[in-house]
Design a protein around this motif. Structure first.
Motif, PDB file in Angstrom:
ATOM      1  N   PRO A 165      47.584  26.601  33.820  1.00 13.32           N
ATOM      2  CA  PRO A 165      46.413  25.980  33.208  1.00 13.32           C
ATOM      3  C   PRO A 165      45.828  26.684  31.956  1.00 13.32           C
ATOM      4  CG  PRO A 165      46.532  25.340  35.303  1.00 13.32           C
ATOM      5  CD  PRO A 165      47.318  26.480  35.445  1.00 13.32           C
ATOM      6  N   VAL A 166      45.597  28.176  32.361  1.00 16.91           N
ATOM      7  CA  VAL A 166      44.912  28.944  31.551  1.00 16.91           C
ATOM      8  C   VAL A 166      45.766  29.472  30.171  1.00 16.91           C
ATOM      9  CG1 VAL A 166      43.995  31.335  31.150  1.00 16.91           C
ATOM     10  CG2 VAL A 166      43.101  29.972  33.072  1.00 16.91           C
ATOM     11  N   ALA A 167      47.185  29.888  30.557  1.00 22.52           N
ATOM     12  CA  ALA A 167      48.073  29.862  29.723  1.00 22.52           C
ATOM     13  C   ALA A 167      48.161  29.038  28.612  1.00 22.52           C
ATOM     14  CB  ALA A 167      49.319  30.565  30.218  1.00 22.52           C
ATOM     15  N   ASN A 198      42.829  37.430  33.832  1.00 25.13           N
ATOM     16  CA  ASN A 198      41.425  37.568  33.853  1.00 25.13           C
ATOM     17  C   ASN A 198      40.774  36.076  33.564  1.00 25.13           C
ATOM     18  OD1 ASN A 198      40.950  40.285  34.247  1.00 25.13           O
ATOM     19  ND2 ASN A 198      40.998  40.904  32.050  1.00 25.13           N
ATOM     20  N   ARG A 199      41.409  35.146  32.500  1.00 28.19           N
ATOM     21  CA  ARG A 199      40.697  34.102  32.366  1.00 28.19           C
ATOM     22  C   ARG A 199      40.969  33.251  33.569  1.00 28.19           C
ATOM     23  NH1 ARG A 199      42.677  32.960  26.099  1.00 28.19           N
ATOM     24  NH2 ARG A 199      40.961  34.693  25.105  1.00 28.19           N
ATOM     25  N   ALA A 200      42.193  33.548  34.244  1.00 27.71           N
ATOM     26  CA  ALA A 200      42.518  32.767  35.519  1.00 27.71           C
ATOM     27  C   ALA A 200      41.611  33.150  36.800  1.00 27.71           C
ATOM     28  CB  ALA A 200      43.843  32.601  35.723  1.00 27.71           C
ATOM     29  N   GLU A 201      40.916  34.125  36.522  1.00 29.20           N
ATOM     30  CA  GLU A 201      40.137  34.782  37.564  1.00 29.20           C
ATOM     31  C   GLU A 201      41.068  35.245  38.596  1.00 29.20           C
ATOM     32  OE1 GLU A 201      37.180  31.703  38.542  1.00 29.20           O
ATOM     33  OE2 GLU A 201      35.999  32.216  36.902  1.00 29.20           O
ATOM     34  N   ARG A 202      42.122  35.602  38.251  1.00 28.21           N
ATOM     35  CA  ARG A 202      43.367  36.150  39.146  1.00 28.21           C
ATOM     36  C   ARG A 202      43.679  35.398  40.160  1.00 28.21           C
ATOM     37  NH1 ARG A 202      45.102  40.945  37.257  1.00 28.21           N
ATOM     38  NH2 ARG A 202      43.427  41.930  35.985  1.00 28.21           N
ATOM     39  N   LYS A 207      46.158  26.484  28.020  1.00 27.33           N
ATOM     40  CA  LYS A 207      44.843  25.589  27.487  1.00 27.33           C
ATOM     41  C   LYS A 207      44.999  25.717  26.088  1.00 27.33           C
ATOM     42  CE  LYS A 207      40.111  25.404  28.180  1.00 27.33           C
ATOM     43  NZ  LYS A 207      38.985  25.849  28.645  1.00 27.33           N
ATOM     44  N   LYS A 208      44.526  24.359  25.554  1.00 28.54           N
ATOM     45  CA  LYS A 208      44.446  24.408  23.949  1.00 28.54           C
ATOM     46  C   LYS A 208      43.533  25.512  23.564  1.00 28.54           C
ATOM     47  CE  LYS A 208      44.659  20.411  20.978  1.00 28.54           C
ATOM     48  NZ  LYS A 208      44.313  19.006  20.598  1.00 28.54           N
ATOM     49  N   TYR A 209      44.113  26.178  22.317  1.00 31.34           N
ATOM     50  CA  TYR A 209      43.273  27.156  21.452  1.00 31.34           C
ATOM     51  C   TYR A 209      43.123  28.273  22.364  1.00 31.34           C
ATOM     52  CZ  TYR A 209      42.740  23.023  18.830  1.00 31.34           C
ATOM     53  OH  TYR A 209      42.875  21.718  18.120  1.00 31.34           O
ATOM     54  N   GLN A 210      43.753  28.829  23.293  1.00 25.05           N
ATOM     55  CA  GLN A 210      43.732  29.957  24.051  1.00 25.05           C
ATOM     56  C   GLN A 210      44.578  31.141  23.438  1.00 25.05           C
ATOM     57  OE1 GLN A 210      41.233  30.563  26.605  1.00 25.05           O
ATOM     58  NE2 GLN A 210      40.906  28.690  25.499  1.00 25.05           N
ATOM     59  N   PHE A 211      45.806  30.468  22.909  1.00 25.13           N
ATOM     60  CA  PHE A 211      46.610  31.494  22.354  1.00 25.13           C
ATOM     61  C   PHE A 211      47.476  30.908  21.027  1.00 25.13           C
ATOM     62  CE2 PHE A 211      46.534  32.876  26.808  1.00 25.13           C
ATOM     63  CZ  PHE A 211      45.983  34.180  26.714  1.00 25.13           C
ATOM     64  N   SER A 212      47.150  31.611  19.882  1.00 23.96           N
ATOM     65  CA  SER A 212      47.398  31.161  18.822  1.00 23.96           C
ATOM     66  C   SER A 212      49.028  30.732  18.588  1.00 23.96           C
ATOM     67  CB  SER A 212      47.337  32.040  17.781  1.00 23.96           C
ATOM     68  OG  SER A 212      48.171  33.231  17.690  1.00 23.96           O
ATOM     69  N   CYS A 213      49.848  31.325  19.509  1.00 22.12           N
ATOM     70  CA  CYS A 213      51.348  30.924  19.437  1.00 22.12           C
ATOM     71  C   CYS A 213      51.607  29.622  19.944  1.00 22.12           C
ATOM     72  CB  CYS A 213      52.141  31.854  20.163  1.00 22.12           C
ATOM     73  SG  CYS A 213      51.831  32.113  22.107  1.00 22.12           S
ATOM     74  N   GLU A 246      53.037  47.271  25.949  1.00 23.34           N
ATOM     75  CA  GLU A 246      51.584  47.616  26.087  1.00 23.34           C
ATOM     76  C   GLU A 246      50.833  46.428  25.745  1.00 23.34           C
ATOM     77  OE1 GLU A 246      48.091  50.348  24.391  1.00 23.34           O
ATOM     78  OE2 GLU A 246      49.981  51.374  24.989  1.00 23.34           O
ATOM     79  N   GLY A 247      51.251  45.644  24.567  1.00 24.46           N
ATOM     80  CA  GLY A 247      50.870  44.476  24.031  1.00 24.46           C
ATOM     81  C   GLY A 247      50.927  43.285  25.003  1.00 24.46           C
ATOM     82  N   MET A 248      52.087  43.048  25.659  1.00 22.00           N
ATOM     83  CA  MET A 248      52.763  42.139  26.287  1.00 22.00           C
ATOM     84  C   MET A 248      51.710  42.276  27.474  1.00 22.00           C
ATOM     85  SD  MET A 248      56.510  41.178  25.898  1.00 22.00           S
ATOM     86  CE  MET A 248      57.103  40.788  24.362  1.00 22.00           C
ATOM     87  N   ARG A 249      51.357  43.349  28.263  1.00 19.58           N
ATOM     88  CA  ARG A 249      50.615  43.499  29.251  1.00 19.58           C
ATOM     89  C   ARG A 249      49.164  43.334  28.964  1.00 19.58           C
ATOM     90  NH1 ARG A 249      52.658  46.267  33.582  1.00 19.58           N
ATOM     91  NH2 ARG A 249      54.553  47.324  33.326  1.00 19.58           N
ATOM     92  N   ALA A 250      48.906  43.471  27.801  1.00 20.71           N
ATOM     93  CA  ALA A 250      47.419  43.105  27.542  1.00 20.71           C
ATOM     94  C   ALA A 250      47.152  41.632  27.484  1.00 20.71           C
ATOM     95  CB  ALA A 250      47.213  43.620  26.028  1.00 20.71           C
ATOM     96  N   VAL A 251      48.243  40.940  26.871  1.00 25.49           N
ATOM     97  CA  VAL A 251      48.077  39.355  26.874  1.00 25.49           C
ATOM     98  C   VAL A 251      48.131  38.878  28.489  1.00 25.49           C
ATOM     99  CG1 VAL A 251      49.313  37.289  26.396  1.00 25.49           C
ATOM    100  CG2 VAL A 251      49.162  39.179  24.587  1.00 25.49           C
ATOM    101  N   LEU A 252      49.120  39.518  29.236  1.00 20.24           N
ATOM    102  CA  LEU A 252      49.008  39.311  30.678  1.00 20.24           C
ATOM    103  C   LEU A 252      47.731  39.336  31.341  1.00 20.24           C
ATOM    104  CD1 LEU A 252      50.722  38.059  32.965  1.00 20.24           C
ATOM    105  CD2 LEU A 252      51.331  40.350  33.322  1.00 20.24           C
ATOM    106  N   ASN A 253      47.132  40.474  30.954  1.00 20.33           N
ATOM    107  CA  ASN A 253      45.903  40.746  31.362  1.00 20.33           C
ATOM    108  C   ASN A 253      44.700  39.678  31.074  1.00 20.33           C
ATOM    109  OD1 ASN A 253      44.413  42.445  33.441  1.00 20.33           O
ATOM    110  ND2 ASN A 253      43.422  43.531  31.465  1.00 20.33           N
ATOM    111  N   VAL A 254      44.935  39.259  29.859  1.00 21.48           N
ATOM    112  CA  VAL A 254      43.897  38.241  29.437  1.00 21.48           C
ATOM    113  C   VAL A 254      44.189  37.051  30.230  1.00 21.48           C
ATOM    114  CG1 VAL A 254      43.370  36.819  27.432  1.00 21.48           C
ATOM    115  CG2 VAL A 254      43.746  39.260  27.037  1.00 21.48           C
ATOM    116  N   ILE A 255      45.327  36.766  30.187  1.00 18.49           N
ATOM    117  CA  ILE A 255      45.545  35.431  31.180  1.00 18.49           C
ATOM    118  C   ILE A 255      45.194  35.449  32.700  1.00 18.49           C
ATOM    119  CG2 ILE A 255      47.620  33.934  32.087  1.00 18.49           C
ATOM    120  CD1 ILE A 255      49.118  34.625  29.620  1.00 18.49           C
TER     121      ILE A 255
END
Length: 72
Positions: A51-53, A40-44, A55-61, A29-38
């Motif tokens: 580029p979204v995944a 959504n930000r990529a406007e699907r 992008k600097k400062y988008q994901f703390s990892c 569920e957590g991984m699906r949530a992260v994928l959904n964020v990606i």
């Protein structure tokens, strides 16, 4: 949105790495949530996923990584 099969193996590995590093300590569920964020930000739009995944400062990892261009 186009099929995820339209992205390269290299791009799939990038997405898998982001999902694992960002939500690897969570259930599916957590991984699906992260994928959904990606997505959504990529406007699907397939061409915007990577580029979204990465992008600097988008994901703390990825915040401390030095970026270099793919040579493939």
């Amino acid at each position: 949105m186009g099929s995820l099969s339209a992205i390269s193996d290299y791009e799939k590995r990038i997405i898998a790495a982001v999902l694992t590093l960002e939500a690897g300590n969570q259930k599916e569920e957590g991984m699906r949530a992260v994928l959904n964020v990606i997505l959504n930000r990529a406007e699907r739009k397939i061409e915007r996923i990577i580029p979204v995944a990465i992008k600097k400062y988008q994901f703390s990892c990825l915040n401390s990584l030095k970026r270099k261009k793919n040579t493939d």
